[in-house]
Structures are given as C-alpha cells and as structure tokens.
Design a protein around this motif. Structure first.
Motif, short mmCIF file in Angstrom:
data_model
loop_
_atom_site.label_atom_id
_atom_site.label_comp_id
_atom_site.label_asym_id
_atom_site.label_seq_id
_atom_site.Cartn_x
_atom_site.Cartn_y
_atom_site.Cartn_z
N SER A 190 0.82 -1.21 0.00
CA SER A 190 0.00 0.00 0.00
C SER A 190 0.86 1.26 0.00
O SER A 190 1.68 1.47 0.89
N SER A 297 -3.32 -2.01 9.77
CA SER A 297 -2.33 -0.95 9.64
C SER A 297 -2.11 -0.34 11.02
O SER A 297 -3.02 -0.25 11.83
N ASN A 306 2.33 0.81 7.56
CA ASN A 306 2.04 -0.60 7.29
C ASN A 306 3.28 -1.49 7.40
O ASN A 306 3.35 -2.54 6.78
#
Length: 518
Positions: A190, A297, A306
């Motif tokens: 991410s 997260s 993360n």
C-alpha cells in the motif's frame, strides 16, 4: 564460557541482564531510566558488572532495546529535516504525500514535498518514464536544506528501479552525508501507508545515530568491547549499520522483548503474555516463540503505517496506577504515579493510593510498610483487587482467537501483583527473573530478514521462484548479522491474488538465525 549483555530501556527503568553461552541468567539489575540514554545504560552496565564480578573481556555481544525512536515521533522532538519525494505522476497525484499526517508533525517534516513522473504497475511494468531532469532540479533545491530524504514510488516493492535511480541522481548533488530512506525497503504494498513509514524512518535517523553511539559509549566507559546489536519489533535483532538505515523497525521492540523473554523463561512457545509495568499492562500473543503480528495498519504518533508490528493490547493498569475512592465506589486509573511509585505510594509513606498498595493490603505482595494501608476496608480492598483481575481477564479475552484456555505468562516488574487463577487461562506462570524479561528477550534474540512482494509466478517455474524468494529472505538476515549456516525460514505466506490478472501472488517470507560468532 562467553557472555551476552542485554539492555532494555523503558519509561521507568532500564533493565539489564547478563547471560552465559548456555543461556543461563548470570545476573540481572534494574536502574532508573535517565533523560539521556547513555547515563541510564552506563548505570545498568556498571551495576551488572559489579554484581556479577565478571571478566568484562568475556562479553562478546551487547543488545539494546529502546523506545527512543518511538518517543521522538510521539513527542515531535529531535526529528530530521526531511525531503519527501513521491514517484508516481501522473497516476498517483490525486492524494498528496503525507496528507494524513497530523498538522503538528507535518509542520516539522513536511516542508519539502515533491511529486515526480514515473512508477510501475503491480506486475513491475512501467507506468511512466522516470523524470530524471526534475529529480536533478529537486536535488539542487534540497541541497543544504535537509539532512534526510524519503523516496517512495508506486509499487516499488515489486520494482524498485525508479527509487534506486532517484537516489543515485539526488545523492550525486546533495552528497553522501544526507541519509536516504527507500520505501521498497521498509513497508509493504500500500503506497500511502508505506510512504508514511518511509518518511517517519527518514525523520528519526539522527535519533537512531545518537542512541547507537550512546550505547557504545556506555559500554566502552566500563571497558566492555563487544559487538552491538539492536532489537526490532518482530522479536529479532539488527546490526548497528542496519539500525541506522531502518530505525523505524525498532518501534515497539519493548513489548516484543518482553514476549520473547517470557517465552524463554517459561519454555512456552504458544501462550498469552501479560507484561505488567508501572503504568500499563501490555498483552501479546506468542506464536511459535515469536509475537503475533498485527493484521491491521498500525498508527504511530497519529500516522498510519504498514510496516510489521506486534499485535499488542495496552491496558492502563500497572503497579503505579492510581486508585480513586468515591465513597463506597472506586475508580482504577488511568492515571499513574509511574517512576514516582517509591515516593508516592502509601506503603512507602506517600499520600496516593495505588494498585501496589491494594496488592499489599490484600496480602499478595510484601513490600514497604503494610501497616500504612491497614486503615483500608477489607471488603473494599477485595472488590478493588477483583476488578484489577477482571480488567486483565477481559484484556486477555480480547487477544484470544478462540474460547479455548491457553497458558498465560506474567512478566514485568508488576507481575508479582497478580496471584491466583485467571479466567480463560489453562495455567498461570510467573517465572523466575520475570521482572527483567524484556532485557532477557533482547539478549536471546535471533537476527531476521523478511521479503514481502507481489510476484507474477509462472506455474512451470513455481518451485524454483519460491526457492529464490526464500533465499532472498535468508540473505537479508545474513546481511543483518545472522550466522549463514544456521539461518532458516521461520514463516511463509503464499496468497494468490484473484482480483489481479495473470498469476499474481503475494509472498511474505521471514528467515531468522542466531548471531554470527566471531
């Protein structure tokens, strides 16, 4: 016989321990934590050497677990001047870099933000050519204004070529004294959370440098000349060089050290650990001797990241937690007297009722002057103590993944506050030396390496590719200081991504091994 020295710096105490080569605890000691890390560590080292009478030349390794980097982020102090560069235009410009960071943190490290054309798709294919001319302009703007640079690129964990090239271009202008943090080496897929983690890593480079130098100076001050290693938040160690490059990985190593130390002391690889300190109780889960990682997260100082972190639930309950009486009712915490317990608690002549006072009045703990709490109503003491146990039981239930009973190991300086059965526990263990489990955890840790990426795996070469990825993880551990001949894979995840075309597979593999001997 050779020895290891482990130190863990907490908010209240700096704990130290010396282990022999057979992992027996030779001596342990607690020293008050000081504002400057070096003094507190030096005091603990001095006390350990004096207490053990050990020939200091026999100490081969020194390990440190510390909250210094965490504290710098939370308090917004001593942070680097950071240049933030995202490679991803035009595809990745809708949301600005570090947009979700708290304003007070952005005001410190968000003054030099740039977006550059480039980046890759999930399968490593090019989104756009890297704009090298723009990077050269940015480098000239940053020269002399920052001492750390964070570079993040779209899907760089799959293809890091643009991040690597960007570093080369900028470093040629700003010089080698500026530290670089590349997101492909820190976070997972991410972009936004990985970018945040990379910027935080860049922001604490100088804090990590002062911490590592302080540890080395404290050791040398007392004639200890040994290899030094630093604890990271997955329960393993890093070399000094690795720590200076990835200081963000030291965050949350305190609770992790306690879990690892609890596993060692109790001989349990699968259990729930309650680390009871002066201010909080940290609950964690051991899976095969290592902390269970959080699947969510992680927020650090108000910033979503993360990178890997242990799954820890912190409860505002410890030996210094204040008990407030309201007629026949009472309130436990969340305030605590913390390190002032020896002067504030009633059993020590203070004027504040604490959890420690209740444990003494209950007869669970023999500490201070029990006569100073004789005026407490027995029934009230029982109700307060029952609620203390209930708070821990509820926290433990939150961490369980089934209704089965599991072993519960109590560690930390406040572990002696708890006596009797705990609901949901198959057994309650309070091992010897539990008060310094965190320092023991730092001393016994292995070195690890991890790889987490998305791969397009050709079915015909699947076995060969997986073996290559596992070797990458082993190489990471060896580069960090592990013994090449004794490093092995300890966890492996292989998750096909059906929502992506081709044979996209998310691979996460971790290797670990003992310290390389001289």
């Amino acid at each position: 016989m050779r020895y290891k020295l482990g130190i863990d710096v907490g908010g209240t105490n700096t704990d130290g321990v010396i282990l022999d080569s057979d992992m027996n605890v030779l001596t342990a000691f607690k020293h008050p934590t000081t504002d400057d890390i070096e003094t507190g560590i030096a005091g603990a080292v001095e006390a350990l050497l004096k207490k053990s009478g050990l020939d200091k030349s026999l100490i081969d390794h020194g390990m440190l677990g510390t909250t210094q980097c965490t504290n710098a982020i939370v308090t917004r102090k001593s942070l680097n001047d950071v240049g933030v560069i995202r490679i991803g235009a035009p595809a990745g410009t809708a949301i600005e870099p570090i947009y979700s960071m708290p304003d007070d943190l952005k005001a410190i490290i968000g003054q030099h933000i740039y977006q550059v054309r480039g980046g890759h798709e999930f399968n490593g294919e090019l989104i756009a050519e890297l704009d090298e001319a723009h990077l050269e302009d940015i480098a000239r703007e940053l020269k002399g204004k920052v001492n750390s640079i964070a570079i993040s690129s779209i899907f760089s964990p799959v293809n890091k070529a643009h991040e690597t090239r960007a570093k080369e271009i900028i470093e040629a202008v700003v010089g080698e004294d500026v530290a670089f943090s590349l997101s492909s080496e820190i976070g997972s897929i991410s972009l936004l959370e990985r970018e945040n983690a990379t910027v935080l890593n860049a922001a604490i480079i100088d804090v990590a440098k002062r911490t590592t130098e302080g540890f080395e100076k404290a050791l040398k001050q007392h004639g200890v000349d040994c290899e030094v290693y630093f604890c990271q938040n997955d329960g393993t160690l890093m070399s000094k060089e690795y720590t200076l490059k990835y200081p963000i990985l030291t965050v949350a190593c305190g609770p992790t050290n306690s879990l690892r130390g609890a596993s060692f002391l109790s001989s349990h690889d699968n259990a729930i650990i309650a680390d009871i300190g002066g201010t909080t109780t940290d609950i964690g889960v051991l899976n095969n001797g290592f902390p269970r990682e959080s699947s969510l997260s992680v927020e650090l100082g108000g910033v979503q990241t993360n990178f890997r972190m242990p799954d820890i639930y912190s409860l505002a309950l410890g030996g210094g937690t204040i008990i407030t009486l309201e007629g026949e009712n009472f309130k436990i915490g969340p305030d605590s007297v913390g390190y002032r317990l020896p002067e504030k608690a009633k059993v020590f002549g203070g004027d504040t009722l604490t959890v420690t006072d209740i444990a003494v009045a209950k007869g669970v703990l023999s500490l201070g002057d029990a006569e100073k709490v004789n005026d407490l109503d027995t029934e009230l003491v029982d109700r307060i103590y029952d609620e203390i146990i209930n708070m821990i039981e509820v926290a433990i239930e939150r961490m369980k993944t089934s209704d089965k009973e599991v072993p519960v190991v109590l560690v930390g300086g406040g572990s002696t506050l708890i006596e009797g059965d705990i609901e949901g526990a198959s057994e309650v263990i309070n091992p010897e030396n539990s008060g310094v489990a965190n320092a023991i955890g730092s001393a016994i840790s292995d070195i690890s390496g991890e790889v987490e990426k998305i791969y397009n795996i050709d079915p015909a070469r699947r076995s060969e590719i997986l073996d290559e990825i596992k070797q990458f993880a082993i190489d990471e551990a060896v580069n960090a200081g592990a013994d090449k001949d004794r490093t092995e894979i300890i966890s492996f995840e292989d998750i096909p991504l059906a929502y992506l075309p081709g044979n996209a597979t998310r691979i996460k593999v971790k290797a670990a091994g003992p310290l390389k001997e001289d």
